[in-house]
Design an enzyme around this catalytic site. Structure first.
Site, PDB file in Angstrom:
ATOM      1  N   ASN A  80     -10.710  -3.036  -5.997  1.00 43.69           N
ATOM      2  CA  ASN A  80     -10.218  -1.598  -6.775  1.00 43.69           C
ATOM      3  C   ASN A  80     -10.829  -1.863  -7.503  1.00 43.69           C
ATOM      4  OD1 ASN A  80      -6.602  -3.275  -5.583  1.00 43.69           O
ATOM      5  ND2 ASN A  80      -7.733  -0.887  -4.202  1.00 43.69           N
ATOM      6  N   TRP A  81     -12.251  -1.925  -8.199  1.00 40.27           N
ATOM      7  CA  TRP A  81     -11.846  -2.277  -8.990  1.00 40.27           C
ATOM      8  C   TRP A  81     -13.282  -0.864  -9.453  1.00 40.27           C
ATOM      9  CZ3 TRP A  81     -11.547  -4.779 -13.483  1.00 40.27           C
ATOM     10  CH2 TRP A  81     -10.595  -5.868 -13.312  1.00 40.27           C
ATOM     11  N   ARG A 110      -0.095   7.632  -2.512  1.00 38.99           N
ATOM     12  CA  ARG A 110       0.578   8.945  -2.216  1.00 38.99           C
ATOM     13  C   ARG A 110       1.833   9.322  -2.163  1.00 38.99           C
ATOM     14  NH1 ARG A 110      -1.962   6.255   3.142  1.00 38.99           N
ATOM     15  NH2 ARG A 110      -1.955   4.785   2.031  1.00 38.99           N
ATOM     16  N   ASP A 160       0.847  -1.163  -0.028  1.00 38.65           N
ATOM     17  CA  ASP A 160       0.225  -0.049  -0.139  1.00 38.65           C
ATOM     18  C   ASP A 160       0.735   1.471   0.104  1.00 38.65           C
ATOM     19  OD1 ASP A 160      -2.521   1.711  -0.185  1.00 38.65           O
ATOM     20  OD2 ASP A 160      -2.755   1.424   2.650  1.00 38.65           O
ATOM     21  N   GLY A 161       0.164   2.470  -0.627  1.00 38.09           N
ATOM     22  CA  GLY A 161       0.932   3.720  -0.417  1.00 38.09           C
ATOM     23  C   GLY A 161       1.526   3.593  -1.633  1.00 38.09           C
TER      24      GLY A 161
HETATM   25  C1  IPE Z   1      -5.267  -2.744   0.228  1.00 31.66           C
HETATM   26  O1  IPE Z   1      -5.036  -1.374  -0.323  1.00 31.66           O
HETATM   27  C2  IPE Z   1      -5.441  -3.442  -1.476  1.00 31.66           C
HETATM   28  C3  IPE Z   1      -3.903  -3.450  -1.886  1.00 31.66           C
HETATM   29  C4  IPE Z   1      -3.294  -3.078  -1.410  1.00 31.66           C
HETATM   30  C5  IPE Z   1      -4.188  -4.450  -3.139  1.00 31.66           C
HETATM   31  P1  IPE Z   1      -6.156  -0.133  -0.145  1.00 31.66           P
HETATM   32  O2  IPE Z   1      -5.876   0.818  -0.722  1.00 31.66           O
HETATM   33  O3  IPE Z   1      -7.044  -0.410  -1.255  1.00 31.66           O
HETATM   34  O4  IPE Z   1      -6.830  -0.287   1.098  1.00 31.66           O
HETATM   35  P2  IPE Z   1      -7.874   0.793   1.865  1.00 31.66           P
HETATM   36  O5  IPE Z   1      -9.265   0.921   0.818  1.00 31.66           O
HETATM   37  O6  IPE Z   1      -6.562   2.120   2.323  1.00 31.66           O
HETATM   38  O7  IPE Z   1      -8.201   0.001   2.812  1.00 31.66           O
HETATM   39  C1  IPE Z   2      -1.628   0.559  -3.458  1.00 30.52           C
HETATM   40  O1  IPE Z   2      -1.270   1.100  -3.350  1.00 30.52           O
HETATM   41  C2  IPE Z   2      -1.624  -0.871  -4.836  1.00 30.52           C
HETATM   42  C3  IPE Z   2      -3.034  -1.309  -4.883  1.00 30.52           C
HETATM   43  C4  IPE Z   2      -4.036  -0.850  -3.983  1.00 30.52           C
HETATM   44  C5  IPE Z   2      -3.210  -1.619  -6.163  1.00 30.52           C
HETATM   45  P1  IPE Z   2      -1.956   2.666  -3.464  1.00 30.52           P
HETATM   46  O2  IPE Z   2      -2.519   3.073  -4.783  1.00 30.52           O
HETATM   47  O3  IPE Z   2      -3.528   2.214  -2.341  1.00 30.52           O
HETATM   48  O4  IPE Z   2      -1.248   4.042  -2.717  1.00 30.52           O
HETATM   49  P2  IPE Z   2      -2.613   4.482  -1.766  1.00 30.52           P
HETATM   50  O5  IPE Z   2      -2.890   3.832  -0.472  1.00 30.52           O
HETATM   51  O6  IPE Z   2      -3.780   5.646  -2.141  1.00 30.52           O
HETATM   52  O7  IPE Z   2      -1.392   5.709  -1.268  1.00 30.52           O
HETATM   53 MG    MG Z   3      -4.347   2.515  -1.272  1.00 29.42          MG
END
Ligand code: IPE
Ligand code: IPE
Ligand code: MG
Length: 253
Positions: A81-82, A37, A33-34
């Site tokens: 994530n969709w 950001r 995650d992240g």
């Molecule tokens: C969890 O991250 C899913 C993946 C890292 C693939 P998200 O960014 O989708 O989760 P939330 O929305 O912060 O809970």
């Molecule tokens: C994780 O990073 C990747 C996926 C969920 C595909 P994010 O895209 O959720 O990054 P943040 O949480 O928005 O920073």
């Molecule tokens: Mg995220």
């Protein structure tokens, strides 16, 4: 004992992390995650964050292999994530394809076994065929298992298992009274993969986000504020170090 040296930019902070080689977690699962950001901080489009995240994947697989981890699950795309803008979703699908195309030979050479947890039938055809090829090509390898959680949701996985089990009961292959945890696990995507010992989530969030809901029953959790593209070998080592200093009681004393 395995000596792993933590190298910090500030010399005086150099610290040695000594890992107990007899207590390396067998299965580590990471919520990557992240990325968004990380990109935002640099005034870059979110997709650049995802690209940078792929570099971390390379590093983490290599380090996991060196440390003797047997199973590595990477959460790359959730069933939720969709909801993201179409262009971000397509960029993530494209990254999966590009990643497998560019890495498959190297992963295969290193004995990596690629598995997927998630419903890949909902992915674009191109992504489906790349994934199926990667699974096929690496299926007889004996090295680290790289389990990519893609279009994965813990609830979705449990519902799917229930449906498959209902079919078995309907066709008289299984008796209801014989369904127990072991039987149930055979219908999860993670069949034949032990439960994660350690679940890592970078980026500062401390939630499960529908990841391995069944399997995390007795997992240890480790969080870090760094965004996934900044996650380094030393973070993995520190996570394992902390894991090794936890007392896993499994409900006992
Ligand atoms: C969890 O991250 C899913 C993946 C890292 C693939 P998200 O960014 O989708 O989760 P939330 O929305 O912060 O809970
Ligand atoms: C994780 O990073 C990747 C996926 C969920 C595909 P994010 O895209 O959720 O990054 P943040 O949480 O928005 O920073
Ligand atoms: Mg995220």
């Amino acid at each position: 004992m395995l000596d792993v040296f933590k190298t910090s930019k500030k010399k005086k902070e150099n610290k040695e992390i000594v890992l107990d080689q007899n207590n390396i977690p067998k299965h580590i699962a990471i919520i990557m995650d992240g990325n968004g950001r990380w990109a935002k901080k640099r005034k870059l489009p979110r997709t650049m964050g995802h690209k940078a995240g792929v570099e971390t994947i390379r590093r983490v697989i290599k380090e996991s292999h060196i440390l003797g981890i047997k199973y590595l699950t990477l959460y790359a795309f959730s069933t939720e994530n969709w909801k993201r803008p179409d262009e971000e979703v397509s960029a993530l699908m494209k990254l999966l394809v590009e990643y497998l195309r560019s890495e498959l030979a190297e992963l295969n050479k290193n004995g990596v076994v690629i598995k997927i947890s998630g419903d890949i039938t909902k992915l674009p055809k191109e992504a489906q065929s790349e994934v199926l090829e990667a699974i096929e090509v690496t299926k007889n390898n004996t090295g680290i298992v790289l389990n990519i959680a893609f279009n994965y949701g813990g609830r979705d996985e449990i519902i799917r298992a229930v449906k498959l089990l209902c079919e078995e009961v309907k066709s008289d292959n299984i008796k209801i009274e014989n369904i127990d945890e072991k039987v149930f696990e055979n219908y999860l995507y993670t069949k034949n993969i032990p439960d994660p010992d350690l679940i890592i989530r970078p980026s500062g969030e401390q939630r499960i986000s529908n990841f391995l809901l069944w399997q995390c029953a007795y997992s240890e959790f480790w969080y870090s504020n760094v965004c996934w593209p900044d996650f380094k070998e030393e973070h993995l080592q520190k996570a394992i170090y902390d894991y090794q200093h936890r007392d896993r009681r499994y409900g006992g004393v």
